[in-house]
Write a protein that holds these residues in place. Structure first.
Motif, PDB file in Angstrom:
ATOM      1  N   UNK A  75       9.714 -15.589 -31.891  1.00 23.30           N
ATOM      2  CA  UNK A  75      10.899 -15.122 -31.181  1.00 23.30           C
ATOM      3  C   UNK A  75      10.749 -13.764 -30.515  1.00 23.30           C
ATOM      4  N   UNK A  76       9.730 -13.006 -30.883  1.00 21.65           N
ATOM      5  CA  UNK A  76       9.517 -11.688 -30.282  1.00 21.65           C
ATOM      6  C   UNK A  76       8.804 -11.761 -28.934  1.00 21.65           C
ATOM      7  N   UNK A  77       8.232 -12.910 -28.612  1.00 21.38           N
ATOM      8  CA  UNK A  77       7.531 -13.095 -27.344  1.00 21.38           C
ATOM      9  C   UNK A  77       8.402 -13.975 -26.456  1.00 21.38           C
ATOM     10  N   UNK A  78       8.730 -13.489 -25.254  1.00 21.89           N
ATOM     11  CA  UNK A  78       9.691 -14.208 -24.403  1.00 21.89           C
ATOM     12  C   UNK A  78       9.048 -14.848 -23.180  1.00 21.89           C
ATOM     13  N   UNK A  79       7.776 -15.270 -23.296  1.00 19.57           N
ATOM     14  CA  UNK A  79       7.131 -15.919 -22.149  1.00 19.57           C
ATOM     15  C   UNK A  79       7.340 -17.431 -22.187  1.00 19.57           C
ATOM     16  N   UNK A  80       8.609 -17.818 -22.297  1.00 15.95           N
ATOM     17  CA  UNK A  80       8.962 -19.236 -22.350  1.00 15.95           C
ATOM     18  C   UNK A  80      10.036 -19.512 -21.301  1.00 15.95           C
ATOM     19  N   UNK A  81      10.856 -20.514 -21.498  1.00 13.85           N
ATOM     20  CA  UNK A  81      11.862 -20.871 -20.496  1.00 13.85           C
ATOM     21  C   UNK A  81      12.898 -19.778 -20.289  1.00 13.85           C
ATOM     22  N   UNK A  82      13.047 -18.874 -21.240  1.00 14.46           N
ATOM     23  CA  UNK A  82      13.967 -17.753 -21.032  1.00 14.46           C
ATOM     24  C   UNK A  82      13.510 -16.906 -19.854  1.00 14.46           C
ATOM     25  N   UNK A  83      12.212 -16.822 -19.640  1.00  9.62           N
ATOM     26  CA  UNK A  83      11.670 -16.028 -18.531  1.00  9.62           C
ATOM     27  C   UNK A  83      11.351 -16.879 -17.303  1.00  9.62           C
ATOM     28  N   UNK A  84      10.874 -18.131 -17.504  1.00 13.05           N
ATOM     29  CA  UNK A  84      10.327 -18.915 -16.401  1.00 13.05           C
ATOM     30  C   UNK A  84      11.097 -20.179 -16.065  1.00 13.05           C
ATOM     31  N   UNK A  85      12.119 -20.528 -16.824  1.00 15.65           N
ATOM     32  CA  UNK A  85      12.937 -21.694 -16.509  1.00 15.65           C
ATOM     33  C   UNK A  85      12.323 -23.014 -16.949  1.00 15.65           C
ATOM     34  N   UNK A  86      12.632 -24.052 -16.208  1.00 16.18           N
ATOM     35  CA  UNK A  86      12.254 -25.430 -16.549  1.00 16.18           C
ATOM     36  C   UNK A  86      10.748 -25.644 -16.368  1.00 16.18           C
ATOM     37  N   UNK A  87      10.183 -26.483 -17.252  1.00 16.18           N
ATOM     38  CA  UNK A  87       8.753 -26.797 -17.198  1.00 16.18           C
ATOM     39  C   UNK A  87       8.545 -28.305 -17.143  1.00 16.18           C
ATOM     40  N   UNK A  88       7.403 -28.685 -16.596  1.00 14.89           N
ATOM     41  CA  UNK A  88       6.990 -30.086 -16.569  1.00 14.89           C
ATOM     42  C   UNK A  88       5.921 -30.285 -17.633  1.00 14.89           C
ATOM     43  N   UNK A  89       6.177 -31.184 -18.565  1.00 11.60           N
ATOM     44  CA  UNK A  89       5.267 -31.427 -19.685  1.00 11.60           C
ATOM     45  C   UNK A  89       4.060 -32.224 -19.213  1.00 11.60           C
ATOM     46  N   UNK A  90       2.872 -31.772 -19.608  1.00 17.44           N
ATOM     47  CA  UNK A  90       1.613 -32.435 -19.274  1.00 17.44           C
ATOM     48  C   UNK A  90       1.104 -33.295 -20.430  1.00 17.44           C
ATOM     49  N   UNK A  91       1.497 -32.936 -21.674  1.00 15.50           N
ATOM     50  CA  UNK A  91       1.038 -33.691 -22.833  1.00 15.50           C
ATOM     51  C   UNK A  91       1.603 -33.135 -24.126  1.00 15.50           C
ATOM     52  N   UNK A  92       1.362 -33.864 -25.220  1.00 10.12           N
ATOM     53  CA  UNK A  92       1.862 -33.468 -26.540  1.00 10.12           C
ATOM     54  C   UNK A  92       0.682 -33.096 -27.434  1.00 10.12           C
ATOM     55  N   UNK A  93       0.834 -31.981 -28.154  1.00 11.66           N
ATOM     56  CA  UNK A  93      -0.202 -31.534 -29.093  1.00 11.66           C
ATOM     57  C   UNK A  93      -0.151 -32.430 -30.328  1.00 11.66           C
TER      58      UNK A  93
END
Length: 110
Positions: free
Chosen positions: A76-94
């Motif tokens: 939660x301390x790192x905000x390089x996710x949709x909060x910063x960049x918005x919607x994403x297109x999934x390429x695959x599942x880990x």
């Protein structure tokens, strides 16, 4: 320059950065199943943010949005996710982490 795309049904991906800690750490190697179908909230995925097509990321799928996914890191301390960049297109599942601590990467209820 666009982010690299997964070419094979199963691909190896190296995790960089702290955003998925403690689930995945910098330097972990994971095996990914290509394709965005069958993704559910809580799955750990490989994706590309629409606003950052040059960046391939490992994040947790939160909810479907506008034909893509809202993603979040486990740290939660790192905000390089949709909060910063918005919607994403999934390429695959880990599926699994195979190095250095082999183990399944399980979905987490959100």
């Amino acid at each position: 320059m666009p982010a690299p795309r997964l070419r094979w049904p199963l691909s190896a991906v190296l995790v960089t950065g702290p955003s998925m800690s403690p689930t995945l750490r910098h330097g972990d190697a994971v095996l990914v199943r290509r394709g965005g179908r069958g993704i559910r909230p809580g799955d750990v995925v490989i994706a590309v943010f629409r606003s950052r097509p040059d960046l391939l990321v490992v994040k947790r799928a939160v909810r479907p949005v506008d034909g893509g996914w809202w993603l979040s890191g486990d740290n939660g301390l790192v905000t390089d996710d949709s909060r910063a960049y918005g919607v994403a297109d999934v390429q695959g599942r880990v599926l699994v982490r195979y190095w250095p601590r082999p183990g399944r990467v399980s979905p987490r209820p959100l």
